[in-house]
Design a protein around this motif. Structure first.
Motif, PDB file in Angstrom:
ATOM      1  N   GLY A 401      51.428  17.665  49.499  1.00  0.00           N
ATOM      2  CA  GLY A 401      51.776  16.277  49.167  1.00  0.00           C
ATOM      3  C   GLY A 401      51.755  15.343  50.365  1.00  0.00           C
ATOM      4  O   GLY A 401      52.477  14.341  50.376  1.00  0.00           O
ATOM      5  N   PHE A 402      50.960  15.657  51.381  1.00  0.00           N
ATOM      6  CA  PHE A 402      50.895  14.773  52.544  1.00  0.00           C
ATOM      7  C   PHE A 402      49.922  13.632  52.263  1.00  0.00           C
ATOM      8  O   PHE A 402      48.724  13.859  52.127  1.00  0.00           O
ATOM      9  N   PRO A 403      50.401  12.392  52.191  1.00  0.00           N
ATOM     10  CA  PRO A 403      49.454  11.283  52.043  1.00  0.00           C
ATOM     11  C   PRO A 403      48.433  11.328  53.187  1.00  0.00           C
ATOM     12  O   PRO A 403      48.782  11.684  54.320  1.00  0.00           O
ATOM     13  N   LEU A 404      47.185  10.996  52.881  1.00  0.00           N
ATOM     14  CA  LEU A 404      46.130  11.048  53.899  1.00  0.00           C
ATOM     15  C   LEU A 404      46.549  10.296  55.157  1.00  0.00           C
ATOM     16  O   LEU A 404      46.359  10.771  56.284  1.00  0.00           O
ATOM     17  N   GLU A 405      47.144   9.124  54.970  1.00  0.00           N
ATOM     18  CA  GLU A 405      47.513   8.295  56.122  1.00  0.00           C
ATOM     19  C   GLU A 405      48.537   9.000  57.011  1.00  0.00           C
ATOM     20  O   GLU A 405      48.571   8.805  58.212  1.00  0.00           O
ATOM     21  N   MET A 406      49.378   9.820  56.394  1.00  0.00           N
ATOM     22  CA  MET A 406      50.380  10.536  57.182  1.00  0.00           C
ATOM     23  C   MET A 406      49.698  11.599  58.039  1.00  0.00           C
ATOM     24  O   MET A 406      50.009  11.776  59.215  1.00  0.00           O
ATOM     25  N   THR A 407      48.730  12.311  57.438  1.00  0.00           N
ATOM     26  CA  THR A 407      47.983  13.311  58.196  1.00  0.00           C
ATOM     27  C   THR A 407      47.225  12.625  59.332  1.00  0.00           C
ATOM     28  O   THR A 407      47.184  13.124  60.462  1.00  0.00           O
ATOM     29  N   GLU A 408      46.647  11.474  59.017  1.00  0.00           N
ATOM     30  CA  GLU A 408      45.901  10.751  60.057  1.00  0.00           C
ATOM     31  C   GLU A 408      46.817  10.372  61.220  1.00  0.00           C
ATOM     32  O   GLU A 408      46.461  10.522  62.384  1.00  0.00           O
ATOM     33  N   GLU A 409      48.008   9.900  60.867  1.00  0.00           N
ATOM     34  CA  GLU A 409      48.960   9.472  61.892  1.00  0.00           C
ATOM     35  C   GLU A 409      49.384  10.659  62.771  1.00  0.00           C
ATOM     36  O   GLU A 409      49.446  10.552  63.985  1.00  0.00           O
ATOM     37  N   MET A 410      49.609  11.813  62.124  1.00  0.00           N
ATOM     38  CA  MET A 410      50.007  12.991  62.899  1.00  0.00           C
ATOM     39  C   MET A 410      48.838  13.463  63.757  1.00  0.00           C
ATOM     40  O   MET A 410      49.020  13.929  64.879  1.00  0.00           O
ATOM     41  N   ALA A 411      47.623  13.331  63.225  1.00  0.00           N
ATOM     42  CA  ALA A 411      46.433  13.734  63.981  1.00  0.00           C
ATOM     43  C   ALA A 411      46.311  12.861  65.230  1.00  0.00           C
ATOM     44  O   ALA A 411      46.054  13.379  66.323  1.00  0.00           O
ATOM     45  N   VAL A 412      46.545  11.556  65.067  1.00  0.00           N
ATOM     46  CA  VAL A 412      46.455  10.646  66.226  1.00  0.00           C
ATOM     47  C   VAL A 412      47.461  11.071  67.301  1.00  0.00           C
ATOM     48  O   VAL A 412      47.149  11.078  68.496  1.00  0.00           O
ATOM     49  N   GLU A 413      48.663  11.467  66.860  1.00  0.00           N
ATOM     50  CA  GLU A 413      49.671  11.916  67.835  1.00  0.00           C
ATOM     51  C   GLU A 413      49.152  13.098  68.646  1.00  0.00           C
ATOM     52  O   GLU A 413      49.575  13.333  69.765  1.00  0.00           O
ATOM     53  N   LYS A 414      48.231  13.880  68.054  1.00  0.00           N
ATOM     54  CA  LYS A 414      47.656  15.047  68.760  1.00  0.00           C
ATOM     55  C   LYS A 414      46.279  14.717  69.321  1.00  0.00           C
ATOM     56  O   LYS A 414      45.486  15.604  69.612  1.00  0.00           O
ATOM     57  N   LYS A 415      45.968  13.448  69.338  1.00  0.00           N
ATOM     58  CA  LYS A 415      44.661  12.966  69.815  1.00  0.00           C
ATOM     59  C   LYS A 415      43.509  13.556  69.001  1.00  0.00           C
ATOM     60  O   LYS A 415      42.437  13.851  69.504  1.00  0.00           O
ATOM     61  N   LEU A 416      43.737  13.758  67.730  1.00  0.00           N
ATOM     62  CA  LEU A 416      42.686  14.246  66.836  1.00  0.00           C
ATOM     63  C   LEU A 416      42.370  13.163  65.814  1.00  0.00           C
ATOM     64  O   LEU A 416      43.141  12.222  65.634  1.00  0.00           O
ATOM     65  N   LYS A 417      41.241  13.339  65.144  1.00  0.00           N
ATOM     66  CA  LYS A 417      40.854  12.343  64.136  1.00  0.00           C
ATOM     67  C   LYS A 417      40.569  13.037  62.808  1.00  0.00           C
ATOM     68  O   LYS A 417      40.125  14.174  62.797  1.00  0.00           O
ATOM     69  N   VAL A 418      40.830  12.353  61.711  1.00  0.00           N
ATOM     70  CA  VAL A 418      40.504  12.928  60.412  1.00  0.00           C
ATOM     71  C   VAL A 418      39.286  12.197  59.850  1.00  0.00           C
ATOM     72  O   VAL A 418      39.234  10.972  59.891  1.00  0.00           O
ATOM     73  N   ASP A 419      38.341  12.964  59.362  1.00  0.00           N
ATOM     74  CA  ASP A 419      37.147  12.345  58.795  1.00  0.00           C
ATOM     75  C   ASP A 419      37.439  11.954  57.341  1.00  0.00           C
ATOM     76  O   ASP A 419      37.514  12.807  56.457  1.00  0.00           O
ATOM     77  N   LYS A 420      37.586  10.642  57.123  1.00  0.00           N
ATOM     78  CA  LYS A 420      37.961  10.144  55.797  1.00  0.00           C
ATOM     79  C   LYS A 420      36.909  10.468  54.759  1.00  0.00           C
ATOM     80  O   LYS A 420      37.216  10.764  53.608  1.00  0.00           O
ATOM     81  N   LYS A 421      35.661  10.373  55.190  1.00  0.00           N
ATOM     82  CA  LYS A 421      34.567  10.586  54.237  1.00  0.00           C
ATOM     83  C   LYS A 421      34.615  11.995  53.661  1.00  0.00           C
ATOM     84  O   LYS A 421      34.494  12.202  52.451  1.00  0.00           O
ATOM     85  N   SER A 422      34.819  12.980  54.559  1.00  0.00           N
ATOM     86  CA  SER A 422      34.832  14.343  54.031  1.00  0.00           C
ATOM     87  C   SER A 422      36.120  14.601  53.237  1.00  0.00           C
ATOM     88  O   SER A 422      36.149  15.446  52.352  1.00  0.00           O
ATOM     89  N   PHE A 423      37.187  13.848  53.509  1.00  0.00           N
ATOM     90  CA  PHE A 423      38.385  13.926  52.661  1.00  0.00           C
ATOM     91  C   PHE A 423      38.021  13.470  51.246  1.00  0.00           C
ATOM     92  O   PHE A 423      38.344  14.136  50.261  1.00  0.00           O
ATOM     93  N   GLU A 424      37.320  12.341  51.176  1.00  0.00           N
ATOM     94  CA  GLU A 424      36.931  11.811  49.863  1.00  0.00           C
ATOM     95  C   GLU A 424      36.031  12.786  49.118  1.00  0.00           C
ATOM     96  O   GLU A 424      36.172  12.995  47.913  1.00  0.00           O
ATOM     97  N   GLN A 425      35.095  13.410  49.893  1.00  0.00           N
ATOM     98  CA  GLN A 425      34.205  14.382  49.242  1.00  0.00           C
ATOM     99  C   GLN A 425      35.011  15.543  48.667  1.00  0.00           C
ATOM    100  O   GLN A 425      34.787  15.985  47.544  1.00  0.00           O
ATOM    101  N   ALA A 426      35.984  16.027  49.472  1.00  0.00           N
ATOM    102  CA  ALA A 426      36.821  17.136  48.997  1.00  0.00           C
ATOM    103  C   ALA A 426      37.604  16.706  47.756  1.00  0.00           C
ATOM    104  O   ALA A 426      37.783  17.476  46.809  1.00  0.00           O
ATOM    105  N   PHE A 427      38.037  15.459  47.745  1.00  0.00           N
ATOM    106  CA  PHE A 427      38.801  14.899  46.626  1.00  0.00           C
ATOM    107  C   PHE A 427      37.955  14.904  45.350  1.00  0.00           C
ATOM    108  O   PHE A 427      38.374  15.365  44.290  1.00  0.00           O
ATOM    109  N   ILE A 428      36.705  14.412  45.485  1.00  0.00           N
ATOM    110  CA  ILE A 428      35.811  14.335  44.328  1.00  0.00           C
ATOM    111  C   ILE A 428      35.462  15.742  43.832  1.00  0.00           C
ATOM    112  O   ILE A 428      35.470  16.024  42.635  1.00  0.00           O
TER     113      ILE A 428
END
Ligand code: GLY
Length: 605
Positions: A401-428
């Motif tokens: 139940g982690f909202p995407l934005e929350m994962t993104e924010e935690m990733a930034v704290e670790k200097k990582l990035k989340v690929d939104k496009k592949s998130f959307e693909q996984a969603f579809i």
């Protein structure tokens, strides 16, 4: 000056100047192309563009209000001195003026200086002013420049800016807008960056606070992005209540004023930590809880869609940040109670709806509490690998139940990035698998298979009937009816929508009639695939908009004879091909679902 006094001073001042005090409109705006109310003028848009007559509805063209607003655009900035998700806007309007009847630039400027200087006692020598310099075919606002000068303001205190800083609106893609002139307040070098060119709109520091935005609304932004002249001129102004209060209290931010202090102090007690040692975290939690209380008071429930998603996102974010400062379990409730105490005098509905508000928040806390801890561990494991790709982010979303934005924010704290496009693909892909799974369920043999097929068709029909029902409710009730939930099985549809009062028998009949009339007309149901943004622009209603992929399906029920459409919704489908397949529509129950939300159950016979 405490918040209660400032509210009263503001409204009294404008009332004495002949303005009608208009209550705040709902956070759910009339214009359904935007999710939430983001500005004080939103409820007045039809009057500003002269599609409604202000004198007929208000008896005056001079209005004032304190409006509830909510913006998610700068949610990442919350924690600093000036950003909030929920906030209030003070404003005054002079609508549809002509020479004798309303005030324009001169009046707006004089009134603003009178209120800030004479009523609030702010020092005039700390004010700076901005005007529109002229851009995009819209001329420079020389008139305001002259008026400020006539008021004794020296030339070097009046700075010119372009479209980015000094042109306001519209709140949606199209609508009334105009150049603006602003009053900024110099809080002193202790708040500054020390640079030579520091001044209003400085991008490095918050020394200069924009206090009052005076918009001279004379334009209409069209679909093609060009501006045309409005049929009338208007004044539309906005003061951020929180920042004005902070300036008056001489506090760095609103968090140190009576709007937040009791909540901040409660967090100190519950976490056994000091506010000054953890300022941003304390601020995010108190901001998000305030936002959640106001959204819940509107009858919004946490969900994965639309306004419900915003509510879910801020509550879950508050819970995650709460863990960082060791807040104990179930901390949302005592903090929500403090927030309600602060606001219940001005918003009495918070008191009357207290039980509903707390129950909405409590349920979400209980739900997320179960997976938050585990999800955080899972995130750490994934982050150790040095990558959070879209499918991992989807796994965190779907399983924990982690909202995407929350994962993104935690990733930034670790200097990582989340690929939104592949998130959307996984969603579809997930949606696709669920659909195939559901289809497979309809396998089997003989009578059982036929029964399953029949049930499947019944669900499809009820699905189309739901679109017609949504349309009919908007038609029949002439209210800003919003879909708040929907559940369909092969027996019946259940539709929740925003509406504050019980439907009368006549209204129920009318809704049924409208749906059945459209069924009889044998209208075509058309399916199109398009970009989500394009779909919204075309007027498609989007219950799931916030979480939609880039490309979506739009189902349009067309009235070809009138070259128009009856219903247009973003929806995964499937639907029937023609409305005549539905038979006869009947409402079997109309009841309350929760505060401000009605529920209809209906069948096809
Ligand atoms: N509508 C003017 C403002 O919100 O600043």
């Amino acid at each position: 000056m405490i918040s209660r006094v400032l509210r009263r001073e503001f409204l009294d001042f404008f009332e004495k100047k002949g303005h009608k005090v208009v209550p705040s409109s709902s956070l759910l705006p009339l214009d359904t192309s935007v999710l939430l109310t983001t500005a004080g003028m939103q409820q007045f848009t039809p009057y500003l563009s002269n599609t409604k007559n202000v004198l007929e509805d208000f008896g005056t063209r001079h209005l004032t209000s304190i409006q509830k607003c909510f913006r998610t655009l700068d949610i990442e900035e919350v924690g600093d001195d000036t950003h909030h998700t929920f906030f209030e806007m003070l404003g005054n309007w002079s609508i549809g003026l002509d020479q004798d009847k309303g005030y324009f630039k001169q009046g707006a400027i004089e009134i603003a200086l009178d209120f800030l200087g004479n009523i609030l006692g702010l020092e005039k020598n700390k004010f700076w002013f901005t005007i529109f310099k002229g851009e995009a075919g819209i001329p420079k606002d020389k008139e305001s420049l002259e008026i400020w000068q006539e008021q004794g303001i020296s030339q070097e205190r009046i700075i010119e800016f372009g479209i980015k800083d000094n042109f306001w609106g519209p709140t949606a893609d199209t609508g009334p807008c105009g150049p603006c002139s602003e009053i900024h307040y110099d809080r002193g070098p202790q708040y500054g960056c020390g640079n030579q060119d520091c001044g209003p709109n400085c991008e490095r520091c918050k020394r200069f606070v924009e206090l009052w935005n005076l918009v001279f609304m004379e334009y209409n932004k069209k679909k093609d992005g060009c501006f045309s002249k409005l049929p009338q001129s208007n004044v539309d102004t906005g003061i951020g209540f929180e920042r004005l209060l902070a300036v008056l209290e001489n506090k760095p931010s609103a968090y140190e004023t009576d709007l937040f202090l009791p909540v901040i102090q409660k967090i100190e007690v519950l976490s056994a930590k000091n506010y000054n040692s953890q300022k941003p975290n304390f601020r995010i939690i108190s901001d998000h809880i305030r936002g959640a209380v106001f959204l819940a008071a509107e009858g919004i429930f946490p969900s994965n869609t639309n306004q419900g998603y915003i509510l879910r996102r801020i509550l879950r974010r508050a819970m995650r940040i709460g863990k960082l400062i060791n807040l104990p379990r179930n901390f949302l409730i005592p903090l929500s109670q403090e927030t309600i105490k602060i606001y219940q005098e001005f918003y009495p509905e918070h008191k009357t709806k207290q039980a509903d508000i707390l129950s909405i928040i409590q349920k979400e806390e209980t739900k997320f509490e179960k997976t938050l801890e585990q999800g955080l561990k899972e995130f750490e494991k994934l982050a150790c690998k040095g990558e959070i790709d879209g499918s991992m982010a989807f796994h965190l979303y779907n399983t924990y139940g982690f909202p995407l934005e929350m994962t993104e924010e935690m990733a930034v704290e670790k200097k990582l990035k989340v690929d939104k496009k592949s998130f959307e693909q996984a969603f579809i892909k997930h949606q696709e698998i669920s659909r195939i799974g559901a289809t497979k369920k309809f396998g089997g043999t003989g009578a059982e298979q036929i029964k399953d097929e029949e049930q499947k068709i019944a669900v499809i029909k009820l699905h189309t009937a739901t679109h017609l029902l949504y349309y009919a409710l908007r038609e029949a009730l002439k209210d800003n009816v919003r879909q708040m939930g929907c559940d369909i099985n092969s027996e019946r549809l259940r539709f929740d929508f925003s509406h504050s009062v019980k439907l009368t028998q006549d209204e129920i009949k009318k809704v049924e009639q409208i749906v059945n009339q459209r069924i009889k007309q044998d209208l075509e149901v058309e399916k199109q695939e398009m970009e989500c943004g394009e779909a919204i622009k075309s007027g498609a209603l989007a219950f799931f908009r916030e979480k939609y992929p880039e490309r979506v399906f739009v189902y349009t029920i067309r009235d070809k004879k009138n070259k128009d459409w009856v219903s247009k919704e973003i929806c995964a489908g499937p639907h029937v091909k023609r409305t005549s397949e539905l038979g006869c529509f009947k409402i079997i129950k109309e009841q309350s679902s929760s505060a401000g939300i009605r529920r209809i159950k209906a069948i096809l016979i």
